[in-house]
Design an enzyme around this catalytic site. Structure first.
Site, PDB file in Angstrom:
ATOM      1  N   ASN A  14     -12.070  -3.776   0.709  1.00  0.00           N
ATOM      2  CA  ASN A  14     -11.136  -3.640   1.486  1.00  0.00           C
ATOM      3  C   ASN A  14     -11.287  -3.932   3.100  1.00  0.00           C
ATOM      4  O   ASN A  14     -11.801  -2.696   3.100  1.00  0.00           O
ATOM      5  CB  ASN A  14      -9.370  -2.904   1.012  1.00  0.00           C
ATOM      6  N   GLU A  15     -11.641  -4.727   4.690  1.00  0.00           N
ATOM      7  CA  GLU A  15     -11.473  -3.830   5.965  1.00  0.00           C
ATOM      8  C   GLU A  15     -12.606  -3.691   5.750  1.00  0.00           C
ATOM      9  O   GLU A  15     -13.043  -2.397   5.619  1.00  0.00           O
ATOM     10  CB  GLU A  15     -10.575  -3.434   5.727  1.00  0.00           C
TER      11      GLU A  15
ATOM     12  N   GLU B 201       0.771  -1.074  -0.077  1.00  0.00           N
ATOM     13  CA  GLU B 201      -0.169   0.111  -0.056  1.00  0.00           C
ATOM     14  C   GLU B 201       0.939   0.953  -0.083  1.00  0.00           C
ATOM     15  O   GLU B 201       1.996   0.701   0.832  1.00  0.00           O
ATOM     16  CB  GLU B 201      -0.911  -0.411   1.205  1.00  0.00           C
TER      17      GLU B 201
END
Length: 828
Positions: A391-392, A63
């Protein structure tokens, strides 16, 4: 994958490991260490494989956080090369940014110039800003760039320089000089670029550095007069990884390669969601000519050029033989930062972006996006097999409504693509049920927890339903107290990975997060690899990942460990205290082992404590936490803490601290009526913070409560008004083991983790083989519990390789605070 019956059978092998091995262990007579102090008896059943390990169990997560891309992995040396920076109002870290950030004006030999940034006649619609130099008096004028805290140069290295330029109302010299200068102004190399005229034109050259420095600047200089426009000013080392233009920093990629990673999850992470729907990561902005890419800012507080884009990610995967795992947003904003979501009737273009991404990776050159890939120099498909949707995500109706729309569209367009979903926030994985109903290939779990949590959760996956989706541990890291990469945090992660290898039929992939941290620009710690312009620091956690990635094995072997701890459980000792969280309280009395204490003389670390009418009052309702700690430490066989208190306002109850050090750190607290007055919990602060036990419960405001915490060897009991609320047994850390077999090398691979302060003498027995080599290779990572690798001491803790005596029965001592890998050849 195994069919259901086979997976259940193999899971049962694992679950009843110790029980099945007991009778065999009793028959061993050659050695018997079971009654010795600090010893372990290990039995490896080489003829009893349980589960195959995934070929891509260990990988990477990238990331763009901590300047991991621009200024890091992406080898560009000019910062803000297209003058697109601006102040980020939504993030305080980026509020000082502006279009000329990292640039300065050059006026020498009598030259005069005024510089501004404009977008009146841009290079292209995606790259609107450019620098305008109004040169009113010729001389030596231009602009200079300091890169990322100074430009790093190596003597005799060659650097590609390029820029787009245009001249208006120009007179005099029509060339531009690109010069590299050291901090003292001395020349480090230059090149003259010809061809400046009235239209945007790309000018390119090569500079050979004549000296090494970490503090150089790049200067764009002219002796002409008039109006000069500049954009996309770039300086790239030719020596990138695999020599790719627009490529990656060689030493950082080498550090990744040395991990032997089998996949790369990219580009995030939270930046996939962005700070809002106008800031999400759109992969289409990151491909094509770098001058045509549309830059963006990210929620970590800086700008992204997207020079490191989807093509470069796929290329890196190809270079390192990794499976690409691209992550695409699903029309839901980041739950931490915004509650936005794309309306259902506007979701079509977002779904199409996911479909088009697969075409970009795998489509023929005759397809729209396959042609884009081919035009970038890669006509062959990248052979994408997986796509990560979301994501999450927070568990919301909006998320649950949108995810199936994406997964259905992907399956219809590309039925062979494996979909990786998301289990939601925290180890409680609240969205795993949706992933199970959707029948995704695997579901992504994230947890940043204390070392104690990782040590206590080695069996996390033992009882997972094998008929549900596989698990992808897509982000994890042990967060020690000071958020440092200590050896202890690395050991706890190793022990957790031992449990993952034992359950490799359900856990398909794992990757540590975050991957990179820039020395001077880290928003998040700890990270796996730290770097500056010249150095790469491989942390203790990095070496654990490397040891496991290079020594995985193909199949798990049934094993058992009989452990005799070297130390008996002790009573939690240390300083005590009282605290609150968004709550105000009054305390009537405090005693330890019947002796009354005066909290008014304690040390207040946070909050507003005072004596009022004979009571100890905490009146700051916003402190998180407010804490007062005794100056006296308590150490006895039994320590009984009694506190009479009541809350007067706020959403929570009160905190009873015990076992803390003199600074008020470490130890535990009993959280009475925490979590918005819904639960009581015992929380451990010995390494980070972790709730080790909780039960439902609440208290009333303005009511006095008698609380008692009773500490005995290895045990914590908590009482409220005489009623036992919690009874917690402190589990002592002990030897952790994984045993696998490498079919190609014929090696049995033992991974041994000792998270204790004493060496452990292990009696190792290899059963079910016809012969065992007399020697084994050993890789050992050990040191002080809090040891870290730093820029000043980069090799404080590194793996050491050696050979040891082996056989079907041998003794090996595992040092304190160590992870070790033993490889021994066998015939089966």
């Amino acid at each position: 994958m195994y069919n259901t019956l086979e997976r259940v059978r193999r899971a049962c092998f694992v679950k009843y490991n110790a029980a099945l091995a007991l009778s065999t262990l009793l028959s061993l007579t050659a050695f018997n260490l079971a009654n010795a102090e600090g010893t372990a008896e290990i039995q490896i059943f080489c003829d009893q494989p349980t589960v195959d390990l995934s070929p891509h169990l260990y990988g990477l997560f990238f990331e763009d956080i901590n300047y991991a891309a621009d200024g890091g992995l992406y080898a560009e040396l000019v910062q803000n090369r297209s003058f697109e920076y601006y102040s980020l109002t939504k993030n305080r870290r980026g509020q000082g940014l502006h279009p000329l950030y990292a640039w300065n004006m050059i006026q020498r030999r009598g030259g005069q110039v005024e510089t501004r940034v404009t977008d009146a006649e841009p290079l292209n619609p995606n790259n609107r800003n450019y620098a305008e130099l109004q040169i009113t008096k010729s001389g030596e004028v231009g602009v200079g760039n300091k890169g990322y805290d100074g430009i790093h140069l190596d003597q005799n290295a060659r650097y590609n320089v390029s820029l787009y330029a245009r001249a208006k109302s120009w007179s005099g010299d029509s060339s531009l000089t690109i010069r590299l200068e050291a901090e003292d102004g001395s020349d480090c190399g230059s090149v003259c670029l010809q061809g400046l005229d009235g239209d945007w034109k790309k000018l390119e050259g090569v500079i050979t550095a004549n000296k090494s420095t970490d503090e150089a600047s790049l200067l764009v200089i002219t002796e002409g007069e008039g109006t000069l426009h500049l954009d996309m000013v770039s300086l790239f080392p030719q020596d990138t990884y695999n020599g790719h233009k627009n490529g990656l920093r060689k030493d950082l990629v080498q550090a990744l390669k040395d991990l032997n990673p089998k996949f790369l999850r990219f580009p995030g992470g939270c930046i996939v969601h962005g700070h809002g729907l106008d800031n999400i990561y759109r992969w289409k902005d990151s491909v094509g000519d770098v001058a045509q890419r549309k830059p963006n800012w990210n929620l970590w507080g800086y700008h992204q050029t997207y020079g490191l884009g989807y093509f470069e990610y796929f290329q890196l995967c190809e270079d390192l033989k990794m499976e690409p795992l691209p992550v695409v947003p699903i029309g839901v904003g980041c739950g931490f930062r915004c509650k936005e979501f794309v309306p259902i009737d506007e979701l079509g273009p977002h779904i199409q972006d996911a479909i088009d991404l697969i075409e970009f990776a795998n489509g023929p050159v005759t397809s729209t996006w396959g042609k884009v890939r081919a035009d970038m120099g890669h006509p062959e498909p990248f052979d994408l097999k997986y796509i990560c949707l979301g994501n999450e995500e927070h568990d919301t109706p909006d998320m649950r409504q949108r995810f199936p729309l994406f997964s259905q569209a992907v399956r219809e367009a590309y039925p062979d693509i494996k979909i990786i979903g998301t289990s939601g926030l925290s180890p409680s994985i609240p969205i795993y049920d949706l992933m199970a109903r959707d029948k995704v290939y695997s579901s992504d779990e994230h947890y940043y927890m204390s070392p104690a949590w990782f040590l206590a959760n080695q069996d996390r996956f033992d009882d997972f339903d094998r008929d549900k989706p596989l698990i992808f541990v897509g982000e994890y890291a042990a967060h020690d107290t000071d958020r440092k990469n200590t050896l202890y945090s690395a050991l706890s992660e190793a022990a957790f990975l031992n449990g993952i290898e034992r359950n490799a039929d359900i856990v398909d992939m794992t990757c540590y997060a975050p991957l990179f941290g820039h020395k001077n620009h880290s928003q998040w710690n700890p990270d796996l690899i730290y770097f500056d312009k010249r150095n790469v620091i491989r942390t203790t956690n990095y070496y654990v990942q490397q040891m496991y990635g290079q020594n995985k094995g193909d199949v798990y072997l049934r094993n058992s460990v009989e452990m005799k701890a070297s130390d008996a459980p002790s009573t939690v000792s240390g300083h005590i205290g009282i605290g609150t969280w968004n709550t105000t309280i009054e305390v009537d009395k405090v005693s330890v082992n019947g002796r009354q204490l005066a909290p008014s003389k304690w040390r207040v670390s946070s909050g507003d404590y005072s004596m009022k009418e004979g009571q100890y009052v905490q009146s700051d309702g916003r402190a998180t936490p407010a804490m007062s700690i005794s100056r006296e430490a308590f150490d006895a066989e039994t320590v009984t803490i009694e506190i009479r208190a009541r809350k007067t306002s706020g959403a929570e109850g009160f905190l009873i601290r015990f076992g803390a050090d003199e600074k008020g750190e470490g130890g535990y607290w009993w959280n009475v009526a925490g979590w918005n007055n819904s639960r009581h919990g015992i929380e451990n602060f010995s390494g980070g913070s972790e709730t080790v036990q909780s039960v439902n419960g609440s208290i009333d405001a303005n009511r006095w409560y008698d609380t008692k915490v009773e500490l005995t060897p290895g045990r914590i009991r908590c009482y409220l008004d005489g009623q036992l609320i919690q009874d917690y047994t402190i589990e002592q850390a002990s030897l952790s083991l994984s045993s696998t077999f490498d079919r190609e090398s014929r090696d049995v691979i033992l991974k041994l983790v000792n998270p204790t302060s004493e060496p452990i003498q292990a009696q190792i027995n290899l059963a079910g083989t016809s012969s065992v080599a007399s020697e084994a290779s050993l890789i050992s990572l050990s040191g002080a519990k809090d040891a870290t690798n730093t820029f000043e001491h980069p090799n404080k803790v590194v793996p050491e390789k050696s050979t040891i005596s082996a056989g079907d029965e041998f003794i090996h001592t595992v040092p304190a605070f160590a992870v070790e890998i033993i490889r021994v050849k066998v015939k089966r």
